[in-house]
Design a protein around this motif. Structure first.
Motif, short mmCIF file in Angstrom:
data_model
loop_
_atom_site.label_atom_id
_atom_site.label_comp_id
_atom_site.label_asym_id
_atom_site.label_seq_id
_atom_site.Cartn_x
_atom_site.Cartn_y
_atom_site.Cartn_z
N VAL A 76 0.84 -1.20 0.00
CA VAL A 76 0.00 0.00 0.00
C VAL A 76 0.88 1.26 0.00
O VAL A 76 2.10 1.18 0.16
N HIS A 228 -9.04 -5.71 10.71
CA HIS A 228 -8.78 -6.42 11.98
C HIS A 228 -9.85 -6.18 13.03
O HIS A 228 -9.96 -6.97 13.97
N GLU A 253 -3.17 -5.49 15.53
CA GLU A 253 -4.18 -4.50 15.13
C GLU A 253 -5.58 -4.95 15.54
O GLU A 253 -6.55 -4.20 15.40
N MET A 320 -5.27 -3.07 -0.56
CA MET A 320 -4.09 -3.78 -1.06
C MET A 320 -4.45 -4.66 -2.25
O MET A 320 -3.65 -4.89 -3.17
#
Ligand code: 13P
Ligand code: SF4
Length: 365
Positions: A76, A228, A253, A320
């Motif tokens: 990313v 997450h 996360e 992503m």
């Protein structure tokens, strides 16, 4: 004669298989001129072309050590920025689709962090000082802010160590943008939960009183990863009821309760290593992005290991996912034609202080 940049339209309708073949051909033509760095969340039909893979920390190091003139980042936006900052000035960092951002990174921006910094400075006791710590999942100007204000960058694999460094500099920490990584790392350092407070950038004084700020050791930014946060403690309870010998491993996360109920917590690289090195014939519940989990499940199946995804819904990093074989083929074929598309170039005034904050991190970890 100057050739024109090849437009993406020519690649849009390409079948995945054909795009894959063109990627292989372009990579062969480029040879050592290009290196393809790939994050573990990449889709399988991109990941298979990687020269090097890793979590954010490993990829930062690899970008800094790369010899190739072109670093193609299948990840990313913030990752390609870090590659640009840490690589040599003549090297070029490329993100095959500029729309591949990180929604968590977008939850903090310079204007809001500067306002928070000003307000905190006015609200804190005059004898107290605060270290800004940014998760690597943030824009380059926030890393620059940390570099300029005596702060540092962290990743999911070194956050507790970075917090330790930060508290050696000053009494308090401002941690952005991921509240969960900050809280979990503080908890691992035995900081009581009520000494970690949330700064909501959309509220006056972050929604906090002077007393709360005075008592706090860590001010956590109100940010999170939308992937997450989908994992829930009930997913773990259900798994443990069904498989009492099963092992649970999650990314930091994830929310606090998920982390607390997991047997292991760590970065994507750590998750892969732990499961791969784990005993044969074991069953794992994994709380991180689906592409990684599915790949891992395939890789360890032969050892009798069963790897399950934590959520009942599909949790993919949709940004992503934008890096697809079509964009990768387009990027590489342009390079073969002597054209650079989608270069990520951090301006000098941000790159220099951001590098200071990144180098502090690399030295500590
Ligand atoms: P890692 O550094 O663990 O690979 O994590 C990056 C990330 O964005 C996870 O969502
Ligand atoms: Fe950002 Fe979450 Fe995607 Fe990681 S999984 S890159 S934190 S949106």
């Amino acid at each position: 004669m100057q050739t024109a940049t090849i437009q993406f339209d020519h690649f849009n309708a390409l079948a995945d298989k054909e795009a894959g073949e063109r990627i292989r051909a372009a990579k062969a033509a480029l040879g050592k001129k290009a290196v393809l760095l790939c994050h573990h969340y990449q889709r399988a039909d991109v990941y298979e072309h990687a020269d090097l893979t890793g979590d954010s920390l490993k990829l930062s190091r690899l970008a800094g050590e790369a010899e190739a003139e072109n670093i193609i980042f299948c990840g990313v936006h913030f990752m390609a920025e870090v590659a640009d900052i840490l690589s040599r000035p003549e090297q070029i960092s490329i993100l095959p689709d500029l729309a591949a951002g990180c929604s968590m990174a977008d939850m903090a921006n310079l204007a809001k962090v500067e306002r928070c910094w000003r307000e905190l400075s006015a609200l804190m006791n005059p004898d107290e000082k605060i270290t800004p710590v940014t998760y690597i999942n943030s824009a380059a100007d926030l890393k620059a802010f940390c570099g300029t204000h005596g702060g540092i960058v962290c990743t999911s694999s070194n956050a507790p160590k970075i917090l330790e460094w930060s508290f050696n500099q000053r009494e308090k920490v401002l941690f952005f943008p991921d509240q969960h990584l900050g809280r979990w790392s503080g908890y691992k350092m035995n900081i009581p939960l009520d000494e970690m407070v949330i700064w909501n950038p959309d509220l006056e004084q972050g929604g906090l009183t002077r007393e709360q700020i005075s008592k706090a050791k860590i001010i956590l930014w109100h940010g999170f990863c939308s992937v997450h946060q989908m994992f829930q403690p009930r997913d773990i309870i259900k798994f443990r009821n069904q498989y009492p010998d099963g092992i649970v491993i999650s990314h930091p996360e994830c929310g606090f309760e998920v982390c607390k109920q997991s047997d292991y917590i760590g970065s994507t690289e750590y998750i892969l290593k732990t499961v791969k090195e784990g005993p044969p014939n074991t069953r794992w519940l994994v709380g991180t992005e689906l592409n990684l989990v599915e790949r891992l499940a395939r890789e360890v199946k032969a050892e009798g290991k069963i790897v399950q995804f934590m959520a009942s819904t599909v949790c993919m990093c949709s940004t992503m996912q934008r890096i697809d074989p079509q964009h990768l083929a387009w990027t590489l074929e342009n390079l073969v034609a002597g054209k650079t598309v989608n270069q990520i170039k951090v301006p000098e005034h941000e790159a220099v202080p951001a590098k200071t904050a990144l180098e502090r991190m690399l030295a500590v970890s």
